[in-house]
Design an enzyme around this catalytic site. Structure first.
Site, PDB file in Angstrom:
ATOM      1  N   TYR A  24       5.604  -3.306   2.952  1.00 46.27           N
ATOM      2  CA  TYR A  24       3.954  -3.523   3.053  1.00 46.27           C
ATOM      3  C   TYR A  24       3.598  -4.688   2.252  1.00 46.27           C
ATOM      4  O   TYR A  24       2.684  -4.974   3.066  1.00 46.27           O
ATOM      5  CB  TYR A  24       5.211  -2.840   1.313  1.00 46.27           C
ATOM      6  N   ASP A  48       1.349   1.242   0.612  1.00 48.44           N
ATOM      7  CA  ASP A  48       1.721   1.544  -0.712  1.00 48.44           C
ATOM      8  C   ASP A  48       1.343   2.885  -1.378  1.00 48.44           C
ATOM      9  O   ASP A  48       1.087   4.023  -0.759  1.00 48.44           O
ATOM     10  CB  ASP A  48       1.108  -0.257  -1.636  1.00 48.44           C
ATOM     11  N   GLU A  69       0.053 -10.132  -4.365  1.00 46.59           N
ATOM     12  CA  GLU A  69       0.939  -9.247  -4.191  1.00 46.59           C
ATOM     13  C   GLU A  69       2.319  -8.561  -4.919  1.00 46.59           C
ATOM     14  O   GLU A  69       2.497  -7.298  -5.768  1.00 46.59           O
ATOM     15  CB  GLU A  69       1.833  -8.977  -2.543  1.00 46.59           C
TER      16      GLU A  69
END
Ligand code: SF4
Length: 325
Positions: free
Chosen positions: A118, A136, A38
């Site tokens: 997020y 996002d 991520e």
């Protein structure tokens, strides 16, 4: 959102058929690997990330190895990805994990260096199945279009409203797959330019597609510039003169004509007008049509004599003036 169940089921079934085989999807219960992916994927394309991801993890396979490595070594494995503060924060966060144990709750993950809402939601939902919606830019765009919401996605108020919608839509039994499916939809189908709506699994639930506004959404207002918004205002009247209205989404306490063509038939164009609200310049096409006995969800018939006592939005008043002339 109305029809949230159908939206979830269609999105998840589509995702299972089309999901890309990415290295971090092969270890979906390893929070460390999900987290590294991520962070690397922030501002970087998937194809560019894959070789870095594999090299980084073969050198730093767990939080302890990352925390104890010389900083120069970490930066050398990051070189080429840019935004080096991400690599420094990764190492700092790894050193915040006692005994190299990755935290297990959303709040603990969110408290690590370099992790925002997020990333915490993505890691918590994918690795642990915790029910947090990851929002996002891709997800904001999908929601703006699915809800046909002309709110400015740069504004905190709009973001909070969209985050609440994402939370309402989230599949609480499969939050990790649901979050990845939303992101996959935004990355591959509901793209910033020219979304491929004809291939979209949630086309029937998408109000932007029904209204033909998908290419104008989401609205982003930068530096006081005016955003152009195109909407279709629907006047549906019953034989006894009652009008179809709904509570306004933008102006709490106000009522408005619907903007959604789903379920409206015998459409006839009435005209159009312009309207400006702060930084938003609307072009409003007005159509007239009929609806069956079952009215679209969220709308209701309002008798003409009640109209005078209801606070109506200015756009709705202007649209009604075109037919009441
Ligand atoms: Fe996006 Fe089009 Fe699908 Fe709506 S129908 S979610 S605009 S791709």
């Amino acid at each position: 959102m109305e029809a949230a169940g159908a939206f979830r089921a269609k999105l998840l079934s589509w995702y299972r058929n089309v999901r890309r085989d990415l290295p971090w999807r092969r270890t979906p219960t390893d929070p460390y690997r999900i987290w590294i992916s991520e962070i690397m994927l922030q501002q970087t394309r998937v194809a560019a990330v894959i070789p870095y991801y594999e090299r980084f993890l073969s050198r730093f396979p767990n939080p302890l190895s990352l925390a104890s490595a010389p900083e120069q070594d970490v930066l050398a494995h990051w070189a080429g990805l840019g935004y080096y503060s991400r690599a420094r924060n990764l190492q700092k966060a790894a050193s915040q994990m006692p005994g190299g144990e990755f935290p297990r709750t959303y709040d603990e993950i969110r408290a690590l260096s370099g992790i925002g809402d997020y990333t915490a939601a993505a890691v918590a939902s994918i690795a642990y199945g915790l029910p947090y919606a990851a929002v996002d830019g891709n997800v904001l765009r999908v929601i703006a279009r699915v809800e046909n919401d002309p709110g400015d996605i740069k504004s905190p108020k709009t973001r909070a409203r969209f985050a609440a919608i994402a939370d309402e839509l989230l599949d609480r039994d499969q939050p990790g797959d649901f979050n990845q499916a939303m992101m996959e939809l935004g990355a591959t189908v509901c793209t910033p330019k020219n979304p491929t709506c004809l291939l979209c699994p949630v086309r029937e639930e998408c109000k932007g597609f029904a209204a033909g506004t998908q290419n104008q959404l989401p609205i982003k207002i930068r530096d006081g510039r005016t955003a152009e918004v195109h909407i279709t205002v629907v006047i549906a009247e019953r034989d006894d003169g009652a009008l179809l209205l709904r509570p306004s989404k933008q102006l709490a306490g106000f009522w408005e004509l619907p903007f959604d063509l789903a379920g409206v038939r015998d459409l006839e164009r009435v005209g159009s007008f312009g309207h400006q609200i702060t930084f938003r310049k609307y072009t409003c096409d007005v159509v007239r049509g009929r609806v069956g006995r079952k009215v679209p969800v969220g709308t209701e018939w309002v008798a003409r004599e009640r109209l005078a006592e209801l606070p109506l939005t200015t756009i709705s008043k202007k649209a009604l003036r075109l037919v009441d002339r």
